[in-house]
Motif scaffolding. Structure first.
Motif, PDB file in Angstrom:
ATOM      1  N   LEU A  95      23.103  -5.543  51.990  1.00 22.42           N
ATOM      2  CA  LEU A  95      22.232  -6.151  50.973  1.00 22.42           C
ATOM      3  C   LEU A  95      22.144  -7.670  51.123  1.00 22.42           C
ATOM      4  CD1 LEU A  95      23.223  -4.150  47.777  1.00 22.42           C
ATOM      5  CD2 LEU A  95      21.502  -3.621  49.507  1.00 22.42           C
ATOM      6  N   LYS A  96      22.869  -8.213  52.080  1.00 31.48           N
ATOM      7  CA  LYS A  96      22.791  -9.642  52.339  1.00 31.48           C
ATOM      8  C   LYS A  96      21.565  -9.956  53.195  1.00 31.48           C
ATOM      9  CE  LYS A  96      27.835 -10.254  52.197  1.00 31.48           C
ATOM     10  NZ  LYS A  96      29.041 -10.661  52.952  1.00 31.48           N
ATOM     11  N   GLY A  97      21.122 -11.209  53.131  1.00 33.32           N
ATOM     12  CA  GLY A  97      19.994 -11.612  53.951  1.00 33.32           C
ATOM     13  C   GLY A  97      18.661 -11.335  53.282  1.00 33.32           C
ATOM     14  N   ALA A  98      17.603 -11.480  54.064  1.00 32.65           N
ATOM     15  CA  ALA A  98      16.248 -11.345  53.520  1.00 32.65           C
ATOM     16  C   ALA A  98      15.367 -10.589  54.490  1.00 32.65           C
ATOM     17  CB  ALA A  98      15.662 -12.736  53.236  1.00 32.65           C
ATOM     18  N   VAL A  99      14.225 -10.141  53.988  1.00 32.55           N
ATOM     19  CA  VAL A  99      13.233  -9.462  54.816  1.00 32.55           C
ATOM     20  C   VAL A  99      11.903 -10.178  54.638  1.00 32.55           C
ATOM     21  CG1 VAL A  99      14.348  -7.214  54.740  1.00 32.55           C
ATOM     22  CG2 VAL A  99      12.726  -7.820  52.960  1.00 32.55           C
ATOM     23  N   ILE A 101      11.927 -12.517  51.329  1.00 30.27           N
ATOM     24  CA  ILE A 101      12.450 -12.023  50.054  1.00 30.27           C
ATOM     25  C   ILE A 101      13.847 -11.462  50.282  1.00 30.27           C
ATOM     26  CG2 ILE A 101      12.090 -10.420  48.142  1.00 30.27           C
ATOM     27  CD1 ILE A 101       9.131 -10.474  48.759  1.00 30.27           C
ATOM     28  N   GLU A 102      14.764 -11.869  49.438  1.00 29.83           N
ATOM     29  CA  GLU A 102      16.137 -11.395  49.559  1.00 29.83           C
ATOM     30  C   GLU A 102      16.214  -9.882  49.331  1.00 29.83           C
ATOM     31  OE1 GLU A 102      19.266 -14.387  47.898  1.00 29.83           O
ATOM     32  OE2 GLU A 102      17.434 -14.620  46.710  1.00 29.83           O
ATOM     33  N   LYS A 103      16.992  -9.226  50.171  1.00 31.06           N
ATOM     34  CA  LYS A 103      17.148  -7.770  50.049  1.00 31.06           C
ATOM     35  C   LYS A 103      17.715  -7.396  48.680  1.00 31.06           C
ATOM     36  CE  LYS A 103      18.159  -7.157  54.988  1.00 31.06           C
ATOM     37  NZ  LYS A 103      19.199  -6.742  55.964  1.00 31.06           N
ATOM     38  N   TYR A 104      18.662  -8.192  48.218  1.00 32.00           N
ATOM     39  CA  TYR A 104      19.322  -7.854  46.953  1.00 32.00           C
ATOM     40  C   TYR A 104      18.335  -7.890  45.790  1.00 32.00           C
ATOM     41  CZ  TYR A 104      22.628  -7.851  43.108  1.00 32.00           C
ATOM     42  OH  TYR A 104      23.306  -7.529  41.972  1.00 32.00           O
TER      43      TYR A 104
END
Length: 275
Positions: free
Chosen positions: A113-117, A124-127
């Motif tokens: 769930l860390k990082g972004a897409v 946008i952050e995954k979380y």
């Protein structure tokens, strides 16, 4: 807003439910590092689901304790409700300090769930996507239960005329206690989501949220679930854009927004009207 709309109880102790839940989630995640740090999304979601489940149960039980020992004697008196639930929140915060210590603790977010897409040219952050998905499902479930089920019908009927529902043989008080526990568990869910995004825990983190929570429900209209959702979106968009355009006035932006809404609609955007 769920508890006020259905039970007419101003419970400012939600900060205690959120704070305790965050620490319970920290305990669960800290005790299962293999699942938290696993590269498998399934393992990460299992750890997160377990943490949310334990935290929600803990918050629900604390809510039951609040209702039985603190709030039951002050039904119908909003001022006493505010004072006594804030006092309860302070007591719980001190208990949290006794159990987990006064220093801030770091809570690890599951690895996947860390990082972004990248989506539509934006990062946008995954979380955040996970939080939006969980929140949307919960909102849909609440509305479905209230509007489409027998228990929801009894709850809404009890809000309109509790004595009549009691006369028909239904124990409306037990139903309302269930509503209070559910609202407390939802506050616990929010506490876990906020703690993971924040990345750290403090015993007073729940009370820090209460000002923002109060602004949201006042803007939406006390007791209105749909209004609470709209109020949350308005507050989020306003605070983020003002923080980007004029950082110095970001802190006051949500209060100014609330004042503007109340000047226009003194009872909030979608006030609950009881017949």
């Amino acid at each position: 807003t769920l508890i006020f709309g259905l039970m007419d109880v101003l419970n400012f102790g939600h900060g205690a439910f959120s704070g305790l839940s965050a620490y319970l989630a920290y305990t669960i995640l800290s005790s299962s590092p293999d699942l938290v740090h696993s590269p498998s999304l399934a393992n990460n979601m299992m750890a997160l689901g377990l943490a949310i489940g334990v935290a929600a149960i803990g918050a629900g039980l604390l809510g039951l304790l609040f209702e039985q020992l603190i709030i039951r004697g002050v039904y119908g008196d909003h001022l006493k409700q505010i004072l006594i639930t804030m006092g309860g929140m302070i007591v719980v915060e001190q208990i949290i300090t006794m159990v987990w210590g006064a220093n801030e603790l770091q809570i690890d977010m599951p690895a996947t769930l860390k990082g972004a897409v990248a989506m539509g040219g934006a990062s946008i952050e995954k979380y955040r996507i996970v939080v939006i998905a969980f929140g949307t499902l919960l909102l849909g479930a609440i509305l479905l239960v209230l509007m489409k089920t027998r228990i929801g019908l009894l709850i809404r009927a009890g809000v309109e005329d509790a004595e009549m529902v009691e006369a028909l043989g239904f124990r409306i008080r037990r139903i309302f206690v269930g509503v209070f526990v559910t609202g407390s568990a939802l506050a616990g869910f929010g506490g876990v989501m906020w703690a993971l995004y924040r990345g750290s825990l403090a015993s007073n983190m729940g009370s820090e949220l209460m000002i923002m929570v109060f602004i949201v429900i006042v803007i939406g209209g006390l007791g209105s679930i749909g209004g609470c959702f709209v109020g949350a979106v308005l507050v989020a968009v306003t605070s983020n854009y003002v923080a980007f355009l004029a950082p110095r006035v970001a802190i006051a932006s949500t209060i100014v927004l609330m004042m503007a809404v109340l000047f226009w609609r003194p009872n909030g955007l979608f006030p609950v009207v009881k017949k």
